[in-house]
Write an enzyme that holds these catalytic residues in place. Structure first.
Site, PDB file in Angstrom:
ATOM      1  CD  GLU A 209      -7.791  41.209  36.724  1.00 47.37           C
ATOM      2  OE1 GLU A 209      -7.976  41.332  38.120  1.00 47.37           O
ATOM      3  OE2 GLU A 209      -6.697  40.870  36.420  1.00 47.37           O
ATOM      4  CE  LYS A 339      -0.774  37.776  38.375  1.00 48.45           C
ATOM      5  NZ  LYS A 339      -0.466  38.720  37.486  1.00 48.45           N
TER       6      LYS A 339
END
Length: 430
Positions: A209, A339
């Site tokens: 990330e 999500k």
């Protein structure tokens, strides 16, 4: 106003592309009669909850079994024939039809990756046909709230091959007036942290990330590094910038114990550990502090520190209204991570956010560790006035794409733009 026929779906195309980890994922394109096109690429997670909707993968030897040609074929052979001729403006009906055709509780027939790609691409096509930005199409005239970014600058757990069990250590620049200012502060601290790591002889390699992945002995060591980096950058911890954690506890929960930093902790001991962290560091949010099915533990955790910090359910809720309802009833948390690929359609995502809001929960819009250049979640965060977004660190272009999209939205909104700031954080500021 265009004729209704202009918004009808003409064709749907799909292909296999790559995500930020070099793994295959699904891209879909929805073409309307009026010539408008919508395109979307779905992300994929590394630490996935057991209760997430099912990703369809090919198996076999190509791409180490992670190919998605089967999902692509599902779009061409099943989804496209069913949706062509329907109005792209009727997002709910389109999503519900795909769910009905799939016919399974977790979308394992068509695959959540194929369904979601079409769902998001359809919304894009509709917004383009109406000549509206996606955040305005999905939202309303009051959709002008820019989210507080939760920036994952130190990676551990399933996101990085280092000694940290906690998966994410995040900066939360909230004590400012604009999103662009928050982004600047986060970026300056990111570079301050890099300099600190170099001086200490620690790695500045980045994880999935975009955060650094140094070899550190404990969460406290990571927290101390972040406080030092914040101060060296000229900011005050707890005022302009606070911290957030994604513990991702399910990843190290085995046989009823939390195997954390060389210790075997009970649920009660893990709660005490997290409570001590909150007492010693300016932490405003903890995600997945306990395992996804430790419901009793979650309720105890919320009772212990839920009035002090935001307790976010990711693996706990998996953007699923059924699990969220249980969490609301049992007072298991006070926030939900959103999500889109955990549940598999835009409609169900929005339903989960509505339910969370009705219960006084905050919502945090989130990326996945396997991301793409798709910026839908940036628009979604503004459309829904979520107030918070997790989209990684200040490196790797698939992360920066979302930040840059938010900068453009802020500029486009002009004087109407608002920044969530302190009011975007829960629970005490809800």
């Amino acid at each position: 106003m265009k004729e209704t026929i202009d918004f009808l779906i003409d064709t749907i195309e799909a292909r296999q592309v790559l995500d930020s980890r070099g793994n295959p994922t699904v891209e879909a394109e929805v073409f309307l009669e009026c010539g408008a096109i919508g395109r979307a690429i779905v992300p994929s997670g590394a630490s996935t909850g057991a209760h997430e909707a099912h990703e369809l993968r090919d198996g076999g030897t190509k791409y180490m079994g992670k190919g998605v040609l089967n999902a692509v074929n599902k779009i061409h052979e099943t989804i496209s024939p069913a949706l062509c001729g329907l109005s792209a403006l009727d997002q709910t009906s389109i999503d519900n039809l795909m769910i009905e055709i799939d016919g399974t509780p977790n979308k394992s027939s068509l695959g959540a990756n194929s369904i979601l790609a079409v769902s998001l691409a359809n919304a894009r096509a509709a917004s383009n046909a109406l000549d509206l930005p996606l955040y305005r199409y999905l939202g309303d005239p009051l959709s002008n709230l820019l989210p507080v970014p939760l920036m994952n600058v130190i990676n551990g757990g399933a996101h990085a091959p280092n000694g940290l069990d906690c998966q994410e250590f995040m900066l939360v620049p909230h004590g400012v007036k604009t999103f662009s200012e928050a982004l600047r502060i986060g970026t300056e601290i990111f570079h301050s942290l890099k300099s600190l790591l170099e001086k200490k002889g620690l790695s500045t390699a980045v994880g999935d990330e975009g955060g650094f992945a140094p070899e550190l002995s404990s969460s406290e060591a990571a927290g101390d590094l972040l406080l030092e980096a914040i101060q060296k950058a000229g900011f005050i911890p707890g005022e302009q910038v606070s911290l957030a954690l994604d513990v991702a506890s399910t990843e190290f929960y085995k046989d009823g114990f939390y195997k954390y930093e060389g210790k075997s902790l009970t649920s009660s001991q893990m709660i005490s550990y997290l409570s001590n962290l909150v007492s010693n560091y300016p932490i405003v949010s903890i995600e997945d502090g306990l395992a996804e099915d430790d419901w009793e533990g979650w309720s105890a955790l919320n009772k212990e520190i839920g009035n002090k910090v935001q307790l976010v359910g990711d693996d706990l809720f998996v953007t699923n209204t059924e699990r969220l309802r249980k969490g609301i009833l049992e007072k298991s948390a006070n926030s939900i991570l959103i999500k889109v690929n955990q549940i598999g359609t835009l409609t169900e995502t929005l339903e989960a956010m509505d339910l969370a809001k009705s219960a006084g929960f905050t919502s945090v819009i989130s990326h996945r560790s396997g991301e793409t250049e798709d910026t839908t979640i940036a628009d979604l965060s503004v459309a829904t006035r979520a107030g918070q977004i997790k989209t990684g660190s200040l490196s790797r272009s698939e992360r920066i794409a979302k930040y840059n999209r938010l900068l453009r939205i802020e500029e486009e909104l002009g004087d109407q733009a608002r920044f969530a700031g302190d009011l975007g954080l829960g629970p005490k500021n809800i």
